[in-house]
Structures are given as C-alpha cells and as structure tokens.
Write a protein that holds these residues in place. Structure first.
Motif, PDB file in Angstrom:
ATOM      1  N   GLU A 153      56.683  39.913  27.926  1.00  0.00           N
ATOM      2  CA  GLU A 153      55.499  39.129  28.242  1.00  0.00           C
ATOM      3  C   GLU A 153      55.330  39.141  29.753  1.00  0.00           C
ATOM      4  OE1 GLU A 153      56.413  35.330  26.648  1.00  0.00           O
ATOM      5  OE2 GLU A 153      56.092  35.947  24.561  1.00  0.00           O
ATOM      6  N   ALA A 154      54.067  39.295  30.193  1.00  0.00           N
ATOM      7  CA  ALA A 154      53.854  39.398  31.636  1.00  0.00           C
ATOM      8  C   ALA A 154      52.498  38.807  32.014  1.00  0.00           C
ATOM      9  CB  ALA A 154      53.921  40.854  32.076  1.00  0.00           C
ATOM     10  N   ALA A 155      52.451  38.223  33.175  1.00  0.00           N
ATOM     11  CA  ALA A 155      51.183  37.722  33.739  1.00  0.00           C
ATOM     12  C   ALA A 155      51.190  38.030  35.228  1.00  0.00           C
ATOM     13  CB  ALA A 155      51.054  36.228  33.503  1.00  0.00           C
ATOM     14  N   PHE A 156      50.092  38.647  35.700  1.00  0.00           N
ATOM     15  CA  PHE A 156      50.035  39.035  37.117  1.00  0.00           C
ATOM     16  C   PHE A 156      48.598  39.319  37.497  1.00  0.00           C
ATOM     17  CE2 PHE A 156      51.273  42.421  34.211  1.00  0.00           C
ATOM     18  CZ  PHE A 156      50.217  43.305  34.341  1.00  0.00           C
ATOM     19  N   ASP A 157      48.242  38.937  38.691  1.00  0.00           N
ATOM     20  CA  ASP A 157      46.950  39.321  39.259  1.00  0.00           C
ATOM     21  C   ASP A 157      45.801  39.084  38.277  1.00  0.00           C
ATOM     22  OD1 ASP A 157      48.693  40.209  41.237  1.00  0.00           O
ATOM     23  OD2 ASP A 157      48.759  42.230  40.420  1.00  0.00           O
ATOM     24  N   GLY A 158      45.833  37.973  37.567  1.00  0.00           N
ATOM     25  CA  GLY A 158      44.742  37.662  36.643  1.00  0.00           C
ATOM     26  C   GLY A 158      44.797  38.397  35.335  1.00  0.00           C
ATOM     27  N   MET A 159      45.831  39.152  35.129  1.00  0.00           N
ATOM     28  CA  MET A 159      45.985  39.876  33.866  1.00  0.00           C
ATOM     29  C   MET A 159      47.159  39.292  33.094  1.00  0.00           C
ATOM     30  SD  MET A 159      45.447  43.791  35.183  1.00  0.00           S
ATOM     31  CE  MET A 159      43.928  44.327  35.978  1.00  0.00           C
ATOM     32  N   ARG A 160      47.062  39.382  31.778  1.00  0.00           N
ATOM     33  CA  ARG A 160      48.179  38.994  30.919  1.00  0.00           C
ATOM     34  C   ARG A 160      48.405  40.106  29.903  1.00  0.00           C
ATOM     35  NH1 ARG A 160      46.923  35.622  27.691  1.00  0.00           N
ATOM     36  NH2 ARG A 160      44.783  35.111  28.324  1.00  0.00           N
ATOM     37  N   ILE A 161      49.651  40.414  29.660  1.00  0.00           N
ATOM     38  CA  ILE A 161      49.956  41.399  28.614  1.00  0.00           C
ATOM     39  C   ILE A 161      51.274  41.044  27.934  1.00  0.00           C
ATOM     40  CG2 ILE A 161      50.971  42.971  30.339  1.00  0.00           C
ATOM     41  CD1 ILE A 161      50.033  45.283  28.382  1.00  0.00           C
ATOM     42  N   CYS A 162      51.243  41.138  26.617  1.00  0.00           N
ATOM     43  CA  CYS A 162      52.424  40.854  25.810  1.00  0.00           C
ATOM     44  C   CYS A 162      52.670  42.045  24.899  1.00  0.00           C
ATOM     45  CB  CYS A 162      52.161  39.585  25.004  1.00  0.00           C
ATOM     46  SG  CYS A 162      53.248  39.388  23.611  1.00  0.00           S
ATOM     47  N   GLN A 163      53.903  42.511  24.858  1.00  0.00           N
ATOM     48  CA  GLN A 163      54.273  43.589  23.920  1.00  0.00           C
ATOM     49  C   GLN A 163      55.222  43.029  22.880  1.00  0.00           C
ATOM     50  OE1 GLN A 163      55.584  47.448  25.344  1.00  0.00           O
ATOM     51  NE2 GLN A 163      54.767  47.076  27.406  1.00  0.00           N
ATOM     52  N   LYS A 164      54.803  43.119  21.604  1.00  0.00           N
ATOM     53  CA  LYS A 164      55.723  42.806  20.511  1.00  0.00           C
ATOM     54  C   LYS A 164      56.130  44.135  19.885  1.00  0.00           C
ATOM     55  CE  LYS A 164      54.033  38.197  19.227  1.00  0.00           C
ATOM     56  NZ  LYS A 164      52.551  38.115  19.293  1.00  0.00           N
ATOM     57  N   THR A 165      57.409  44.487  20.007  1.00  0.00           N
ATOM     58  CA  THR A 165      57.852  45.797  19.512  1.00  0.00           C
ATOM     59  C   THR A 165      59.364  45.848  19.357  1.00  0.00           C
ATOM     60  OG1 THR A 165      57.866  48.169  19.960  1.00  0.00           O
ATOM     61  CG2 THR A 165      58.007  46.712  21.872  1.00  0.00           C
ATOM     62  N   GLN A 166      59.798  46.716  18.497  1.00  0.00           N
ATOM     63  CA  GLN A 166      61.230  47.034  18.410  1.00  0.00           C
ATOM     64  C   GLN A 166      61.535  48.331  19.166  1.00  0.00           C
ATOM     65  OE1 GLN A 166      63.602  45.042  17.185  1.00  0.00           O
ATOM     66  NE2 GLN A 166      61.878  43.602  16.986  1.00  0.00           N
ATOM     67  N   TYR A 167      60.507  48.870  19.830  1.00  0.00           N
ATOM     68  CA  TYR A 167      60.708  50.113  20.573  1.00  0.00           C
ATOM     69  C   TYR A 167      61.936  49.993  21.464  1.00  0.00           C
ATOM     70  CZ  TYR A 167      59.363  54.336  23.166  1.00  0.00           C
ATOM     71  OH  TYR A 167      59.309  55.594  23.731  1.00  0.00           O
ATOM     72  N   PRO A 168      62.790  50.975  21.574  1.00  0.00           N
ATOM     73  CA  PRO A 168      62.713  52.338  21.017  1.00  0.00           C
ATOM     74  C   PRO A 168      63.306  52.484  19.611  1.00  0.00           C
ATOM     75  CG  PRO A 168      64.618  52.168  22.414  1.00  0.00           C
ATOM     76  CD  PRO A 168      63.965  50.826  22.437  1.00  0.00           C
ATOM     77  N   PHE A 169      63.641  51.342  18.958  1.00  0.00           N
ATOM     78  CA  PHE A 169      64.190  51.461  17.594  1.00  0.00           C
ATOM     79  C   PHE A 169      63.135  51.967  16.626  1.00  0.00           C
ATOM     80  CE2 PHE A 169      66.839  47.997  19.503  1.00  0.00           C
ATOM     81  CZ  PHE A 169      67.985  48.765  19.640  1.00  0.00           C
ATOM     82  N   ASP A 170      61.878  51.573  16.843  1.00  0.00           N
ATOM     83  CA  ASP A 170      60.800  52.250  16.128  1.00  0.00           C
ATOM     84  C   ASP A 170      59.566  52.319  17.001  1.00  0.00           C
ATOM     85  OD1 ASP A 170      58.973  50.064  15.774  1.00  0.00           O
ATOM     86  OD2 ASP A 170      60.296  49.288  14.217  1.00  0.00           O
ATOM     87  N   GLY A 171      58.505  52.926  16.509  1.00  0.00           N
ATOM     88  CA  GLY A 171      57.342  53.257  17.335  1.00  0.00           C
ATOM     89  C   GLY A 171      56.164  52.320  17.166  1.00  0.00           C
ATOM     90  N   ALA A 172      56.373  51.177  16.542  1.00  0.00           N
ATOM     91  CA  ALA A 172      55.273  50.227  16.332  1.00  0.00           C
ATOM     92  C   ALA A 172      55.224  49.230  17.488  1.00  0.00           C
ATOM     93  CB  ALA A 172      55.462  49.491  15.012  1.00  0.00           C
ATOM     94  N   ILE A 173      54.089  49.161  18.164  1.00  0.00           N
ATOM     95  CA  ILE A 173      53.937  48.261  19.311  1.00  0.00           C
ATOM     96  C   ILE A 173      52.667  47.444  19.149  1.00  0.00           C
ATOM     97  CG2 ILE A 173      53.740  48.105  21.819  1.00  0.00           C
ATOM     98  CD1 ILE A 173      54.800  51.412  20.951  1.00  0.00           C
ATOM     99  N   GLU A 174      52.793  46.127  19.193  1.00  0.00           N
ATOM    100  CA  GLU A 174      51.619  45.262  19.174  1.00  0.00           C
ATOM    101  C   GLU A 174      51.426  44.699  20.577  1.00  0.00           C
ATOM    102  OE1 GLU A 174      51.784  41.984  16.470  1.00  0.00           O
ATOM    103  OE2 GLU A 174      50.015  41.019  17.373  1.00  0.00           O
ATOM    104  N   LEU A 175      50.244  44.967  21.148  1.00  0.00           N
ATOM    105  CA  LEU A 175      49.977  44.484  22.508  1.00  0.00           C
ATOM    106  C   LEU A 175      48.876  43.444  22.475  1.00  0.00           C
ATOM    107  CD1 LEU A 175      50.016  48.031  22.796  1.00  0.00           C
ATOM    108  CD2 LEU A 175      50.811  47.131  24.987  1.00  0.00           C
TER     109      LEU A 175
END
Lengths: 609, 609
Positions: free
Chosen positions: A423-445
């Motif tokens: 989870e990250a917040a910076f410069d007015g942006m927010r982004i969250c990655q929900k993933t098991q990567y690199p255990f698998d290739g499914a990423i929810e952003l």
C-alpha cells in the motif's frame, strides 16, 4: 519522472515482506555480530594497536556504514529493533569522536598510516565516505535527523578542497567508485549544489586523460578510467565499480539532462543485457579482478557474478527506469531480484554467497591438492562472513529498501514497475496491490489520483488479462507497459499474468551454454541439485518437449518442477565405444536462489538437450 | 625380457620414417638455432656477465643435452647431418672446459652463484645431470665413444659423495626427477653397479620421511615425495616429474625384481589410464603446477597435457611393457604417439605446443583484458621456442628413437608391440615389417629366429585376420597379444587390422565430456577446427548413428572424416524462449595431432550428442 521512496510504500504480507522480516529479525543481527567478532567495530572505534593479532582494513568502515544504513531502513519500516536505533547513535558518537578537525574520517589510515591519507587510489577512502553519505541520507530519511549529514558534510568539504580545488591528493578520482552515486543521493536529499558539483567533477574527470593510472596492480580499464565515461559503450573492468559509476552516470544524466551521459548508459546497458549478463542477472564474468571480460564469455562454473555486482546493476536499472520507462529495465531488475541477488543470502538469513556461479561441482574442490598456492575456487558452502564482506550488508540494505523500485510517476501517469503486495500514498496518488506475486500472477490494484496507469507486462509473460473496474480491457504493451486511462476517484484493476514453466536457450556464441536449456518459471530461474538428483548432472540431457510436473509449494511457497530427461549410464574406466547407454530419468528443479541450502551438493542451471 | 634398441631397427619408408626425416632436416636445426638465439648455448659456453640483458637459467643445460642426445640418435640412423656431429664434439669440449675439478657442471650456478650449488632442491641441477647422462649414453651407443660418459662419470662420483655418502647437500633427492632413469640407462649401458646404487638410493629415499620438504613453493606431494614411492598408488604432483620417476621405478623393479615397486607402478598406471588420462594419452590435468589433480577431472579447454608429460608417460609404458607384456601398455603408448605427443610438433617440424588441450577457443584469449597479471591461457598458435623449452628437443629425441618401442623378446618369443615399416636383426632374430600402418591396417611380417611370435592386436581393433605362411590362422588375443608358433627359418605372417572410424564416449563422471562423443580412427583421435566448420563448435551436436564420409588422403595421407550433425541457429541477444532452432550440418574432422596447422582457429575433440 519522479521516484517514489520505499518510505511511502508499506509492503503488506507476501514474499518481500517476509524477506524484510527475516532481515530485521535474523540477518542484520548476524552480520553485526560477525563484524564485531571480526574486529570491524573495534577498528571503527579505533581500538587497535600493533600488538594485536589482527589489522584494520581500508574498507572496513564501509561495512559499519552499510550496517547503519540497513538498520535505518528497517527502523523506518517498523522492521527494526531497539538495538539498531542505539547502534546508529553509537556509530555517530564514534564517528564524531574520531573525525579529524579537518573532517577526515578513516579508521584504517588514522590508526596505521595517518601521514599517507589520500595517497593510494585503491585504498577505498572515498568509497567508504560514499557509504557514510548513504548512511547519513538513510538516517535523515528515517529519523528526520541531520546529525550524520552534518558529520559527513565536514568530510565532503575536505574532499572538495583537496580533490576538486587544490588537486593536492595522490590521485584524482576514486579507485573504487561509490561516492559519486552517494553524493547525488545527498544532493537530492538536501538540494546543495556542492554535492552535485563534486559528483559531476568525479564523473567528468574519470578517464579524461588528466588522470594518471595511480594503481600498481590495476589498469585504467579495470576502474573504467581508460576513456571519458561519456565515450564508453561497453561494460568494463571490476563489475561492482562499474555498476556503481553507471548508477551515478544515469542519475547525473537525468539531473543535468546530459544526453551524452544517457547515451553512454544506454549503450552500456545494451552491451550487458545482450552480451555479458548471466541468465540470473549476475554480472562480472571472471573472478580475475572480479571483472567483466568480453562479449559472450559466460562460463557457468567459473561465473563470478558477485552479489554486490547484481545489486549495483539493480541500482543502475532503477535509475535507467527513471530516465526512461522501458520495460526491459524493470524486467532485468526483476531478473536480478529473484535470482542473482537473492541467491546471495541463505533461506535462514544468516549465510551468504559472495560469488553466485551457475554450476557448482563440489567434487572438484580438491583438484589443486598438489599446488601450494591454488587459485581461488567458488565457495560451495554459504558463509556467515567473508574477509571482504561487502555483500551481506549490501543485500540487507537492498532488501530493506526494495520498495524504491516499485513506482515512478509524472504529472499524469503512475508507472508500476514491480508487483509486490503493498500500500502506498505519495504526491496525491494512492495505490494498493493485493497479490501473492511472485507465488502467482494475479494482481489486484486499487489506484487513485493519477490520470493514467502504466503497468509493466514482464517480458517472460506471454499471456495476460486486464479487468478495469469490472470490464475486460484489450491492450498490447508498448515498450513493456500497458497504459490504462483512469477515472477520477478509485480505480480497480485486476491484472493476471500467466505464469507457466518455460525452457530458455542461450545464444550459440556462448561456449558453455550453447545447445543447452535452462528452466524458468515467472521471474525465477530454476536449477537442479545433486541432493535431489544424484551427482554428475553434466551427464544429463533434458527433454524440453516432454511434459513436466509441478510440485506445488515445495520450495518456500514456490513449486519444485520435475522434468523428463536422459542420463548417460556409467561404466568402468574412462573411455568406451559407442553406442552410449542412456536411461530415462527425471530431474527435480528448484528456484536457483534457493540453491546450496541443503548442504554441499552439485548444482546446475544449463542442461544439455 | 630383453629390450631391442632402435639402433638395431631400420625404419623403411612410411609414417615414422618421414617424421624422422623431418626431425633430421628441419626440426633439430630449428631448435638449435632458437637455442643459440635465446642464449642457451652462450650460457652453456659460460659466455655471460651481469651486464648482459639476459640471465642463464638453472635448467638451460638440459636443453643443450637433449639437442646432443637427439643429434646422436639421428646420426645413428643416417638421418643426421655433419653439423650435428661437429656440435656433439663442441658440446663435449665446452663441458670439459668448464667442468669443475671435482666434476661439477652447471652453467647457471657456475656463472651466477657457485657458492650455492646443491642447495636449492628446485633448481634442476640433478635434472640437468640426468639429461647429460642420457646424452652420454646416446653418444656411446652411436659413436661407440665413451668420452661423454667419462665426463659425466666424474660428476656422478661427486653426486655419490655429496648425496649418497656425506649427505652434505641442501636436499636429499632431486626436486625434478630425471637422473634416476638416466642412471639406470647408464647402468645398463656400462654394467657399473654404482650407477644402479645411486638410482636406487634416490628412489628409496624419496618420500621416506628422512627428507624435509626443502621447497618453499611446492609441496612434497608436488614432487611425489609425500610417501615412499613403493607405497604410492595414485599419479600425483607435477606430471613430467611423476612420469620420469615412474619410468625409473619400472626399470628398477625389473632390474632388482622388486615386487613392491612393480605393484606401485601397476597401481599408478591403472589410476592414470582409468581415471586421469585424456583420450589423447595426455596427462597433467591442470596448468596449476603442471600437475595431476583428482580422478575424473579432465577439462578439455583447460587440459594441460604437456608434450613432455606424454613423452614421459610413453617412456614409462615402454618399461611396463618390458616388465610384463600386457596389450594395454602398448595400446596406451600408441595413443600417446599418434595424439598427445605428435600434437606437440607442427607439420612443418619447426613449431611446437607445450600444452595440448582438447579444445581451443581463440576468441576467449582477450577475456582478461582488465587484469594486469592475467592467468596463463593455453597458447592458440604454435611457437618456435618457449621460455621453458623442454618439449621441442624432447619430441625430437623421442621421434628419433621411436624404434625402441617396437619389440621385446625372451628366449623363445618375439613380441611385436607396434607396427611400423621396418627391418631389424638382433640376438639371432630377424624381423621385417612391410606396411603402410598407420595409414592402413595391413601388415606383412617376415620373421626368423624365434620360436613364437606375439602380435599386439590393438584394443581399438574389433576385427582382424592373420595368414601365416599362406594359411588362415584362427586365434583370439590374450591380454592384447595373439601368439603364433613359428617354423624354423623364414615365416611370413600377414596381419590385417580392420581400421574403421568409431565414436567413443567418456565416463559420465567427467563433467566436461559426459554425454559427449569423440571420433577415433585406428590409433588416431580426431578433432574439428573452425577453419573447416566455422566457429562456435560448442553449438554443434553430432549424430553418431548417421553415416559418415571419408575423404581419403586429405590429411597428410590420412582421411578427413565428415560426420552428420546439427547446429543451433543463432539469434540476437543472449536468451530466447524454446523451441530451439537447429539446422542440419556436417562437421569435417581431421586427426587431432594435425590441429592448429592452418592458423589460429577454434578446435574441439568432444562433441555434444
């Protein structure tokens, strides 16, 4: 293009969070204890005299500095422990206590030969200062305290006077680069032009011809000083020195919009990635001078590929990504992360490799038994510490700050270079990655605050799907990234990267890997070990067309992969007429970075086909 | 079992006669001129002072001695020239002029450090004496003149006093063996027990424990002195030293019927031939100490396999054959002759290899360009002379005396160990070989004076036929030999050895050759060169089941052999997904000993399958 500091990014659960926890709980304490036991902290504390059975070393201070830097990063991400904070203060107290009135600090010269400071280009004084500067930046970033910066600032002022103004030192530029990239970090932290100017001075002077080769043992080529850096087009010389100066060159190219420097960086990158890089992302083809050699010279058992070189390469790649978001830069950084860098640390977090070859043959260790001064052979067992122990604290600080590689952005576009649960917040942006990567290739952003999202589609990935706010998006990557226009407010993107095992071939100009195959799975290179497959892996031929079996979660959450193969049957004596007797067999392969964690055993990445 | 000297054997036309002619017309003159130009003869003539831009070397005298020895052999077979006879006299005059009153002779010590003679075990004084003794025996054999024997006899008396009686030297046994086998030759030439006793003393003392390792640079292991020679069961240490002492051990075992020594020789032979010998008969697995390493450690590109080591091995094998006529000894000697020894000399007779690797990769020569003191790499181009130039005169004397290997006999049986067009008469026996061997496998023998004839059937030969006095003889070889009862008077035997190309495999414990194939034809190992096949031979996979083509007489009377193969297609960059693109191709192979006669080019013996 703006960088996003790991400070702004919280790794949630997952692969890298676990690694950071291991660094915080086990690795840094083990390294610190080893450095205490090997008198590095005694030397730093200037507790030494001629009667003692050990001697300080010119670069020991850098080991202390990297421990402090790693400690700061861990503390900054709540992965630290109280002793780390205390240690940082002790280190600053000691530094202050033994710093010369003119700002100089180097325990080796102060203790053993104060009259000859700044006379031997190879004695790592400026390299050590570079690491002190990085520790100072780290301490300021985390503690918001400029104390260490004030201490190194006095030393830097001395260096400016002696090197940049008076030219009164015994050499013009450092034998081992590092201070250049550190000064640029300090410049970006403080905005003080003098740091930028000194870094630029060192970059401009190296190889300018003004500089005599002051080294008795190394050529100018060895330390990237045979021609001006802007003219250089090939990776050369000592691989860690090279990677560190390329890192500084890339930052300076960005800060000064220096097209000639950027062109050199791009040519050198192309030379490495297309001619001189191991499949693991490892660089430095020979232990002779720990150096680059020539195109296509990539011995597997003889590979040097120092852990620090792979780390330095990843530092360079992060700068290149910021200069220009080409997928190949982040692809290559990822290759380093999961292979050539992680292979440098054991699964228990307390044992290390300095060299990371692609083949290990323990049975050959005794081959020089009639030679009293045998050549160095790659270690076959991980060590807790080395006489030159740069790698362990380097990997600690790198893993602790891995978040630095994830994102860059400009006004409208947020670039996602790597996938890690966070989870990250910076410069007015927010982004969250929900993933098991690199255990698998499914990423929810989940993303907000950017007009466009650029997602890296790894070069190894043939098939991917993207669902944005519930709707399937059709798009093809351009230069490694797919670009998605974002709504104002929250956007949900589900990225699916198909991750299947694949066989990789090597350019036939590489003698040692021609006509061979290596197994990869997602970002991971795989290898086979004797402990699973018996010895004499050279007598095995894999069958890339045959089906393979996945053994889920067998390797710390990653699959073991069993492939079909054939093995030459043994016989008495050395030579025998054809036909050759071969028997079918299976080979169990594990992620390369996990090799040599089950005792001393044979290991191989590239297999005959 | 009696040996038969080459003196008694006249090589008629054919392979070896041509080689001897080349040695007589070209090789020895070239070597002599090189040794003059490099001041070896100046040093021998004691024409040196500190002001000169060169220095004598402790083992230079041995180069002069081997030139004299080779000259004698050539003169003895009417292959010599007048200058050679004059040179022998000049050499004896010079030796006599500078021999010390007490018999000592060594130009290096006399010129540079007379006070320290006999103090440095590694300085080759006794090694040089050994070669002087061999030259003296050669001169007596050919000229029937004992002058050189008288000169060395005085030196030997000094050695007996200092080493055997007074123990007043700085070491007990030579660092580099050679004198032991030479003393035994001199004993058999003169019958004087003192030579036998001194040789036996050196053999018995080596590794006895009485002897401190006087060498700062080499271990006792390195010079076969870590345990008594009779206890040794593995080939160890410096390969030429080893081969020379094993040669002396085998002779001493025979002369003294010393079962323990014979047992050691047999065990060491088995260890070499089954664990440590290259397909070419080359020995000495690493350039580190020019030494043996460990079982199954047989790198192809890294092979050291010094020409002198293969020659020393052949000398040992000749002694073993005399001890016990097992076919494997002569088979292995033949493997050395036609491969690992002949590869040491160019087809023009004037250029040499010191190392004889089984793979050459000229493109890797530049790999250490950032290392100021790079490790030694195998030469890729033949040289006229070397700083250490033991091999050229060694191969000259060996080829000039190759007849020594052909026959042994006892009262009733004449053993034919090797096939060469020749005529011989000795000890009431006569034998004539009419053959084009090794160009083909048909041999007509005329024999008289023996009750039984033992013919070696080479291990490589699957099918052979024998016609004795017009009648087909059915017989199977026992321990490598077929035995034929002979009539009184003249016997005509026609032996036909089927000679067809064959693929050979290597034990899978050998990392570098496992799962690979090498082509052999009769006694010849074959190789492929880049000049015929393009570069990147590592990217080639041969097809041993596919038909091959013979190109008759393409290689100095031997066939070039073209085999079917597949080659990996090249692509941009370093790594690419499977499938691998391979294209069918053919590979043209030539006899290994002829490699590197057409300029600097890649070479390979062992191919992927």
């Amino acid at each position: 293009m703006q960088a996003v500091s790991f400070k702004k990014i919280d790794l949630t659960d997952g692969f890298w969070r676990e690694k950071q926890t291991l660094i915080g709980k086990v690795t840094l304490r083990s390294i610190y204890q080893q450095f205490v036991d090997t008198h590095r902290f005694d030397a730093f504390a200037h507790q030494w005299n001629e009667k003692m059975d050990w001697r300080p070393h010119p670069y020991w201070d850098s080991d202390v500095a990297k421990v402090m830097e790693a400690a700061c990063y861990l503390l900054g991400k709540n992965q630290g422990e109280a002793w780390m904070a205390q240690l940082c203060v002790q280190i600053m107290d000691t530094f202050e206590a033994h710093q010369w009135p003119d700002g100089y600090f180097n325990s080796y010269y102060t203790l053993t030969d104060p009259a000859h400071r700044f006379t031997n280009r190879n004695d790592h004084e400026l390299y050590c200062l570079g690491h002190w500067i990085e520790a100072a930046v780290a301490y300021e970033q985390i503690a918001g305290d400029k104390r260490m910066i004030c201490l190194v600032d006095r030393y830097i002022d001395l260096v400016i006077r002696v090197f940049q103004n008076e030219h009164s030192a015994g050499f013009l530029t450092p034998g081992h680069e590092e201070i250049e990239l550190a000064l640029l970090r300090l410049y970006e932290c403080t905005g003080k032009e003098k740091y930028l100017d000194l870094a630029a001075y060192f970059v401009d002077t190296r190889g300018s011809g003004a500089e005599p080769n002051t080294s008795p043992r190394r050529t100018a080529f060895f330390c990237q000083a045979d021609e001006p850096l802007r003219m250089q087009r090939q990776a050369k010389g000592h691989s860690v020195r090279a990677a560190y100066i390329y890192t500084a060159m890339a930052d300076l190219a960005r800060i000064r919009t220096d097209g000639a420097l950027q062109q050199a960086c791009e040519a050198i990158f192309d030379n490495i990635v297309n001619r001189r890089m191991y499949l693991t992302g490892g660089i430095g083809q020979t232990q002779q001078g720990e150096s680059f050699t020539i195109d296509y010279d990539l011995e597997n058992a003889g590979a040097y590929t120092e852990t620090c070189a792979a780390i330095g390469f990843a530092l360079f790649l992060r700068r290149m990504t910021r200069l220009q978001p080409r997928g190949i830069y982040a692809d290559t950084a990822e290759r380093c992360f999961y292979n050539g860098i992680l292979s440098g640390i054991s699964l228990d977090g307390a044992h290390f490799f300095y060299e990371n070859p692609l083949e290990l043959h323990p049975k050959l260790q005794g081959r020089y038994l009639s030679v009293t001064a045998p050549p160095r052979q790659p270690k076959t067992v991980r060590q807790a510490v080395f006489p030159t122990s740069c790698c362990p604290p380097n990997i600690a600080r790198m893993i602790a700050s891995i978040g630095d590689w994830l994102y860059t952005h400009d006004e409208r576009t947020l670039y996602v270079h790597h996938y890690m649960a966070s989870e990250a917040a910076f410069d007015g942006m927010r982004i969250c990655q929900k993933t098991q990567y690199p255990f698998d290739g499914a990423i929810e952003l989940c993303v907000a605050g950017a007009a466009e999202l650029a997602l890296r589609i790894p070069g190894w990935c043939d098939a991917f799907s993207i669902v944005q706010n519930g709707e399937r998006v059709k798009c093809a990557p351009a230069d490694g990234y797919v670009r998605l226009a974002l709504d104002a407010g929250e956007n949900q993107i589900i990225l699916n990267l198909q991750m299947v095992p694949r066989w990789t071939q090597c350019n036939p100009s590489v003698c040692d890997s021609a006509m061979k195959a290596a197994l990869e799975y997602g970002p991971f290179v795989y290898c086979a070990e004797g402990v699973d497959n018996g010895e004499n892996l050279s007598a095995v031929r894999v069958l890339p067309d045959a089906p393979i079996q996945m053994e889920k979660n067998a390797c710390c959450g990653l699959p073991a992969i069993t492939v079909q193969a054939q093995r030459q049957k043994t016989f008495d004596g050395l030579y025998r007429r054809f036909p050759m007797a071969v028997e079918p067999c299976t080979i169990r392969m594990i992620p390369y970075y996990q090799f040599a964690n089950r005792g001393e055993t044979e290991m191989m990445v590239w297999f005959k086909t």
